[in-house]
Scaffold this motif. Structure first.
Motif, mmCIF file in Angstrom:
data_model
loop_
_atom_site.group_PDB
_atom_site.id
_atom_site.type_symbol
_atom_site.label_atom_id
_atom_site.label_comp_id
_atom_site.label_asym_id
_atom_site.label_seq_id
_atom_site.Cartn_x
_atom_site.Cartn_y
_atom_site.Cartn_z
ATOM 1 N N UNK A 42 0.785 -1.256 0.053
ATOM 2 C CA UNK A 42 -0.077 0.041 -0.050
ATOM 3 C C UNK A 42 0.863 1.072 -0.027
ATOM 4 N N UNK A 43 2.210 1.265 -0.177
ATOM 5 C CA UNK A 43 2.898 2.457 -0.019
ATOM 6 C C UNK A 43 3.653 2.509 1.320
ATOM 7 N N UNK A 44 4.393 3.540 1.369
ATOM 8 C CA UNK A 44 5.031 3.984 2.631
ATOM 9 C C UNK A 44 4.031 3.996 3.728
ATOM 10 N N UNK A 45 4.675 3.408 4.893
ATOM 11 C CA UNK A 45 3.814 3.627 6.109
ATOM 12 C C UNK A 45 5.014 4.591 7.181
ATOM 13 N N UNK A 46 4.201 5.498 7.686
ATOM 14 C CA UNK A 46 4.936 6.465 8.463
ATOM 15 C C UNK A 46 4.781 6.231 9.980
#
Length: 185
Positions: free
Chosen positions: A143-147
């Protein structure tokens, strides 16, 4: 006419020895050593003489110190103040991820839980009295970058939450990078 020949002196059994030159380098070395040693002692004496008081009122002309009735004062050495990195940046930290669980579903990918492993590489130590809020990104998720954010206090105490992400395939490797550092009160 008869020639007169002078008698030839007898030859010595051993050839004559050349004068030994071994003494000259030794004596030269000894002389150089004495000169260098004298200069070193003179330099030390000059340093000692420079550290004595220059004020004629306090300087003593006798070679022995005057007897005093006062107790000798202890010399208090000033301890240098420790200098800390007051403004650490993202470049001062490196982060790796430790996989704590991994569940794969054939060709559908995996659910992976990771924890951050933080390293500090700054030139100056962090201030142990401060707490730092460190923001980082987990990269490689479907799902993309996780911050995420973690807190570092007392230079070694790290508080964080584990991160669980899904990957598109079994071979995806998760990585992380520090993006921001904030000092907490």
């Amino acid at each position: 006419m008869s020639e007169e020949t002078s008698p030839v002196p007898p030859m010595p059994e051993l050839p004559p020895r050349a004068p030994s030159r071994r003494r000259r380098p030794f004596l030269s070395g000894l002389a150089v050593g004495l000169v260098v040693g004298g200069l070193a002692v003179g330099g030390v004496m000059a340093l000692v003489n420079d550290s004595e008081p220059k004020d004629p009122a306090t300087a003593s002309s006798s070679p022995l110190p005057e007897a005093t009735t006062e107790a000798p004062q202890e010399t208090v050495e000033a301890t240098p103040e420790e200098v800390f990195n007051e403004a650490p940046g993202a470049q001062d930290f490196t982060i790796t991820l430790k996989t704590t669980s991994k569940q794969c579903f054939g060709s559908a990918g995996c659910n992976i839980t990771v924890e951050p492993n933080l390293s500090y590489g700054g030139l100056l130590p962090l201030n142990p009295g401060k707490t730092y809020s460190i923001t980082y990104e987990v990269l490689g998720s479907e799902d993309g970058a996780v911050i995420q954010t973690m807190e570092l206090s007392d230079q070694t105490s790290l508080t964080f939450r584990s991160t669980t992400v899904s990957t598109a395939s079994r071979g995806v490797k998760l990585t992380a990078k520090v993006t921001d550092i904030e000092e907490q009160g």
